[in-house]
Design a protein around this motif. Structure first.
Motif, PDB file in Angstrom:
ATOM      1  N   MET A 349       0.895  -1.234   0.094  1.00 24.43           N
ATOM      2  CA  MET A 349      -0.058  -0.137  -0.075  1.00 24.43           C
ATOM      3  C   MET A 349       0.906   1.222  -0.022  1.00 24.43           C
ATOM      4  SD  MET A 349      -2.838  -1.099   2.777  1.00 24.43           S
ATOM      5  CE  MET A 349      -3.525   0.296   2.741  1.00 24.43           C
ATOM      6  N   LYS A 350       1.967   1.040   0.552  1.00 28.08           N
ATOM      7  CA  LYS A 350       2.818   2.341   0.739  1.00 28.08           C
ATOM      8  C   LYS A 350       3.616   2.580  -0.608  1.00 28.08           C
ATOM      9  CE  LYS A 350       4.031   2.558   5.726  1.00 28.08           C
ATOM     10  NZ  LYS A 350       5.173   2.330   6.590  1.00 28.08           N
ATOM     11  N   LEU A 351       3.957   1.360  -1.116  1.00 28.80           N
ATOM     12  CA  LEU A 351       4.562   1.551  -2.501  1.00 28.80           C
ATOM     13  C   LEU A 351       3.429   2.034  -3.513  1.00 28.80           C
ATOM     14  CD1 LEU A 351       6.503  -1.727  -2.601  1.00 28.80           C
ATOM     15  CD2 LEU A 351       7.538   0.495  -2.414  1.00 28.80           C
ATOM     16  N   ASP A 352       2.363   1.659  -3.238  1.00 28.48           N
ATOM     17  CA  ASP A 352       1.154   2.258  -4.466  1.00 28.48           C
ATOM     18  C   ASP A 352       1.092   3.576  -4.003  1.00 28.48           C
ATOM     19  OD1 ASP A 352       1.095  -0.512  -5.253  1.00 28.48           O
ATOM     20  OD2 ASP A 352      -0.793  -0.927  -3.780  1.00 28.48           O
ATOM     21  N   LYS A 353       0.836   4.037  -2.565  1.00 24.56           N
ATOM     22  CA  LYS A 353       1.063   5.397  -2.418  1.00 24.56           C
ATOM     23  C   LYS A 353       2.081   6.079  -3.013  1.00 24.56           C
ATOM     24  CE  LYS A 353      -2.072   5.033   1.357  1.00 24.56           C
ATOM     25  NZ  LYS A 353      -2.289   5.294   3.107  1.00 24.56           N
ATOM     26  N   GLU A 354       3.314   5.627  -2.866  1.00 22.18           N
ATOM     27  CA  GLU A 354       4.388   6.215  -3.318  1.00 22.18           C
ATOM     28  C   GLU A 354       4.573   6.272  -4.994  1.00 22.18           C
ATOM     29  OE1 GLU A 354       7.798   4.309  -1.535  1.00 22.18           O
ATOM     30  OE2 GLU A 354       7.395   5.156   0.519  1.00 22.18           O
ATOM     31  N   SER A 355       3.854   5.296  -5.395  1.00 20.00           N
ATOM     32  CA  SER A 355       3.909   5.377  -6.865  1.00 20.00           C
ATOM     33  C   SER A 355       3.110   6.489  -7.438  1.00 20.00           C
ATOM     34  CB  SER A 355       3.841   3.818  -7.342  1.00 20.00           C
ATOM     35  OG  SER A 355       2.126   3.471  -7.296  1.00 20.00           O
ATOM     36  N   LYS A 356       1.889   6.460  -6.784  1.00 18.34           N
ATOM     37  CA  LYS A 356       0.836   7.466  -7.068  1.00 18.34           C
ATOM     38  C   LYS A 356       1.594   8.643  -6.903  1.00 18.34           C
ATOM     39  CE  LYS A 356      -3.239   4.491  -6.380  1.00 18.34           C
ATOM     40  NZ  LYS A 356      -4.437   4.422  -5.628  1.00 18.34           N
ATOM     41  N   GLN A 357       2.162   8.929  -5.725  1.00 17.95           N
ATOM     42  CA  GLN A 357       2.445  10.139  -5.217  1.00 17.95           C
ATOM     43  C   GLN A 357       3.884  10.503  -6.321  1.00 17.95           C
ATOM     44  OE1 GLN A 357       3.817  10.022  -1.373  1.00 17.95           O
ATOM     45  NE2 GLN A 357       1.942  10.341  -0.340  1.00 17.95           N
ATOM     46  N   ASN A 358       4.720   9.541  -6.589  1.00 16.13           N
ATOM     47  CA  ASN A 358       5.690   9.719  -7.564  1.00 16.13           C
ATOM     48  C   ASN A 358       5.108  10.114  -9.068  1.00 16.13           C
ATOM     49  OD1 ASN A 358       7.883   9.259  -5.891  1.00 16.13           O
ATOM     50  ND2 ASN A 358       7.621   6.948  -6.219  1.00 16.13           N
ATOM     51  N   ILE A 359       4.018   9.550  -9.442  1.00 12.44           N
ATOM     52  CA  ILE A 359       3.603  10.055 -10.630  1.00 12.44           C
ATOM     53  C   ILE A 359       2.832  11.297 -10.438  1.00 12.44           C
ATOM     54  CG2 ILE A 359       1.483   9.429 -12.036  1.00 12.44           C
ATOM     55  CD1 ILE A 359       1.681   6.489 -11.308  1.00 12.44           C
ATOM     56  N   ARG A 360       2.165  11.589  -9.346  1.00 10.81           N
ATOM     57  CA  ARG A 360       1.742  13.112  -9.306  1.00 10.81           C
ATOM     58  C   ARG A 360       3.085  14.161  -9.169  1.00 10.81           C
ATOM     59  NH1 ARG A 360      -2.456  11.759  -4.446  1.00 10.81           N
ATOM     60  NH2 ARG A 360      -4.099  10.672  -5.550  1.00 10.81           N
ATOM     61  N   ARG A 361       3.891  13.566  -8.602  1.00  9.81           N
ATOM     62  CA  ARG A 361       5.081  14.401  -8.547  1.00  9.81           C
ATOM     63  C   ARG A 361       5.657  14.611  -9.928  1.00  9.81           C
ATOM     64  NH1 ARG A 361       8.113  12.045  -3.189  1.00  9.81           N
ATOM     65  NH2 ARG A 361       6.536  12.848  -1.677  1.00  9.81           N
ATOM     66  N   GLN A 362       5.876  13.481 -10.602  1.00 11.30           N
ATOM     67  CA  GLN A 362       6.379  13.513 -11.889  1.00 11.30           C
ATOM     68  C   GLN A 362       5.579  14.601 -12.784  1.00 11.30           C
ATOM     69  OE1 GLN A 362       9.268  12.121 -12.635  1.00 11.30           O
ATOM     70  NE2 GLN A 362       9.271  12.723 -14.682  1.00 11.30           N
ATOM     71  N   LYS A 363       4.486  14.175 -12.646  1.00  8.58           N
ATOM     72  CA  LYS A 363       3.397  15.348 -13.452  1.00  8.58           C
ATOM     73  C   LYS A 363       3.610  16.678 -13.015  1.00  8.58           C
ATOM     74  CE  LYS A 363      -0.264  12.032 -14.405  1.00  8.58           C
ATOM     75  NZ  LYS A 363      -1.889  11.597 -14.203  1.00  8.58           N
ATOM     76  N   LYS A 364       3.640  16.918 -11.829  1.00 10.40           N
ATOM     77  CA  LYS A 364       3.980  18.256 -11.218  1.00 10.40           C
ATOM     78  C   LYS A 364       5.362  18.740 -11.625  1.00 10.40           C
ATOM     79  CE  LYS A 364       1.165  18.027  -7.023  1.00 10.40           C
ATOM     80  NZ  LYS A 364       1.114  18.277  -5.661  1.00 10.40           N
ATOM     81  N   ARG A 365       6.378  17.711 -11.816  1.00  6.03           N
ATOM     82  CA  ARG A 365       7.560  18.216 -12.157  1.00  6.03           C
ATOM     83  C   ARG A 365       7.559  18.602 -13.791  1.00  6.03           C
ATOM     84  NH1 ARG A 365      11.167  13.424  -9.262  1.00  6.03           N
ATOM     85  NH2 ARG A 365      11.056  14.270  -7.038  1.00  6.03           N
ATOM     86  N   GLU A 366       7.089  17.625 -14.356  1.00  7.18           N
ATOM     87  CA  GLU A 366       6.726  17.887 -15.939  1.00  7.18           C
ATOM     88  C   GLU A 366       6.029  19.483 -15.995  1.00  7.18           C
ATOM     89  OE1 GLU A 366       4.760  14.596 -17.403  1.00  7.18           O
ATOM     90  OE2 GLU A 366       6.715  13.222 -17.490  1.00  7.18           O
ATOM     91  N   MET A 367       5.109  19.514 -15.229  1.00  7.16           N
ATOM     92  CA  MET A 367       4.257  20.761 -15.314  1.00  7.16           C
ATOM     93  C   MET A 367       5.245  21.824 -15.010  1.00  7.16           C
ATOM     94  SD  MET A 367       0.457  19.626 -13.926  1.00  7.16           S
ATOM     95  CE  MET A 367      -0.091  21.551 -14.083  1.00  7.16           C
ATOM     96  N   LYS A 368       5.846  21.792 -13.717  1.00 10.27           N
ATOM     97  CA  LYS A 368       7.106  22.806 -13.357  1.00 10.27           C
ATOM     98  C   LYS A 368       8.042  22.908 -14.598  1.00 10.27           C
ATOM     99  CE  LYS A 368       6.451  22.345  -8.259  1.00 10.27           C
ATOM    100  NZ  LYS A 368       7.050  22.006  -7.365  1.00 10.27           N
ATOM    101  N   ASP A 369       8.548  21.937 -14.976  1.00  7.62           N
ATOM    102  CA  ASP A 369       9.609  21.862 -15.854  1.00  7.62           C
ATOM    103  C   ASP A 369       9.027  22.647 -17.462  1.00  7.62           C
ATOM    104  OD1 ASP A 369      11.324  20.757 -14.317  1.00  7.62           O
ATOM    105  OD2 ASP A 369      10.812  18.686 -15.243  1.00  7.62           O
ATOM    106  N   HIS A 370       7.807  22.369 -17.623  1.00  7.84           N
ATOM    107  CA  HIS A 370       7.183  22.781 -18.845  1.00  7.84           C
ATOM    108  C   HIS A 370       7.119  24.429 -18.440  1.00  7.84           C
ATOM    109  CE1 HIS A 370       4.933  23.314 -22.551  1.00  7.84           C
ATOM    110  NE2 HIS A 370       4.042  23.874 -21.623  1.00  7.84           N
TER     111      HIS A 370
END
Length: 457
Positions: A349-370
């Motif tokens: 569950m933590k890994l799922d949450k972390e993966s989801k958070q990582n995906i969100r962070r990746q999206k945020k990073r992509e948005m921030k990078d963009h």
């Protein structure tokens, strides 16, 4: 009322704040240059802003060059005019996000641009309280993580030990094929030995009963012998008494002598019988001693068997204890497996949450990078515009310099012309004065002439 006036955190003096921020927040060079004069009596805006930026860097991990970028939450029409204030606006925006966690809810831009002593000490005390609490919580989290790692390592060690114990149990339970025949022979020999020991125990019991009977007979014979010795001593006393009481009649003496002879014969016969019985008893005692030696050998052999049986029982008990330990360890292993399953599920569950958070962070990073790329592109355009404006300004500066040179030359020409005009003016003024004097003198002359002519008429 503001949160600064209703403090729910302890207030610290300037010395405690300076020592804390020197040791916990600032680097070596910055800590050397940070002194008490930066806070009291009047806080320096540059030092306070740099200190806030150093506090925010570990809490909001961002690159230092991002401070000079325009904040994402702000919308400016002409961002090139706000390049000098972007760093202060970034610090203000992040401090407004951070300070409510420190129970300071009324942070304003004046606290960065024109900080006051008491207000700055209150904000720094709140930040220090939060950082101390964060440090303690981080220590607790690290302890729990280290304990969890130690528990996982212990669980793995227990699993390895249980696997090794199961392997050893299987090895102990299974007899190798090359030793199967020997084990069967040992089992058969042990069974024969058990039957032989039971038979020997029975024989030893019967011999012990016979020995007890012989001992009882010997005791009776010794008692009879003692009684007979007592009787003999009594008879001797009687004989001595009889000798003292011998009568003169020879017939009675003869009869008594015959009686005595017969009693002596009977006593001799009884002695001979007792001697024979004693010899028989001695032989029987020797046989008994031999039997006792044999019994002792058999008892020693039986004791060895008992010791071996006790060792076997001890081994069986040890095996049973090992089996109970193994069962307990298996139960612990089951519990640990259940806990491991729970931990795995929690970890999943933590890994799922972390993966989801990582995906969100990746999206945020992509948005921030963009957004950063767009802002950088916009900054590049602004830089180009600035360069164009700088070129235009340089051209204007050149034109202004040329105009200044022309103005200077014209001023010089004007100064020369004014000097010439001043000289002409002075000469004209002097000539006019002379002319006025001449006119006045002429008018006076005319008046005098007119006055002279009037009486003549």
């Amino acid at each position: 009322m503001s949160a600064a006036t209703e403090n729910t955190f302890p207030m610290y003096n300037a010395d405690a704040l300076i020592t804390f921020f020197r040791t916990e927040v600032l680097t070596e060079q910055e800590a050397k240059h940070f002194t008490k004069g930066d806070l009291v009596p009047l806080p320096k805006p540059e030092s306070v802003q740099a200190l806030y930026m150093r506090v925010l860097q570990p809490l909001y991990p961002f690159r230092p060059e991002c401070n000079s970028m325009i904040p994402l939450a702000e919308n400016f029409q002409n961002p090139e005019f706000h390049e000098g204030s972007t760093a202060i606006l970034n610090v203000h925006m992040r401090m407004c996000q951070f300070l409510p966690m420190c129970l300071v809810f009324d942070f304003s831009l004046n606290d960065l641009l024109m900080p006051k002593k008491q207000r700055t000490l209150t904000i720094l005390s709140a930040i220090m309280n939060f950082l101390l609490f964060r440090k303690r919580r981080m220590g607790v989290v690290w302890e729990k993580q280290s304990k969890f790692r130690a528990d996982t390592e212990r669980l793995q060690a227990y699993m390895r030990d249980n696997q090794e114990a199961e392997r050893k149990i299987n090895i102990l339970r299974t007899i190798p094929p090359e030793q199967q025949a020997e084990a069967n022979e040992l089992a058969a020999a042990l069974a024969e030995l058990q039957t032989a020991t039971t038979h020997e125990y029975k024989e030893v019991g019967s011999r012990k009963e016979s020995i007890a009977e012989w001992k009882a007979g010997i005791a009776e014979m010794t008692q009879k012998l003692a009684q007979m010795k007592v009787d003999v001593s009594n008879m001797k006393d009687v004989i001595s008494n009889l000798k003292s009481q011998i009568v003169e009649s020879p017939e009675e003496l003869k009869s008594q002598m015959e009686k005595m002879r017969e009693s002596v014969k009977t006593i001799k016969l009884s002695f001979e019988q007792t001697d024979e019985r004693v010899v028989e008893l001695q032989t029987m005692a020797q046989s008994v001693t031999h039997a006792e030696l044999e019994v002792q050998q058999i008892m020693s052999f039986l004791q060895d068997l008992e010791s071996s049986m006790n060792k076997c029982k001890q081994r069986q008990e040890a095996n049973q204890e090992q089996m109970t330990d193994i069962e307990n360890k298996q139960k612990e292993l089951k519990n640990l497996r259940v806990q491991e399953g729970q931990l795995k599920r929690a970890l999943g569950m933590k890994l799922d949450k972390e993966s989801k958070q990582n995906i969100r962070r990746q999206k945020k990073r992509e948005m921030k990078d963009h957004h950063v790329e767009e802002s950088l592109r916009h900054c590049n355009q602004i830089q180009q515009k600035r360069e164009e404006m700088a070129d235009k300004i340089q051209e204007i500066c050149r034109a202004t310099q040329q105009l200044k040179a022309k103005i200077k030359s014209l001023q010089e020409v004007c100064s020369e012309e004014t000097q010439k005009a001043q000289i002409l003016y002075d000469t004209v003024k002097a000539s006019m004065k002379d002319l006025h004097q001449r006119i006045q003198s002429n008018v006076l002359d005319v008046k005098q002439m007119m006055s002279k002519k009037a009486p003549d008429c």
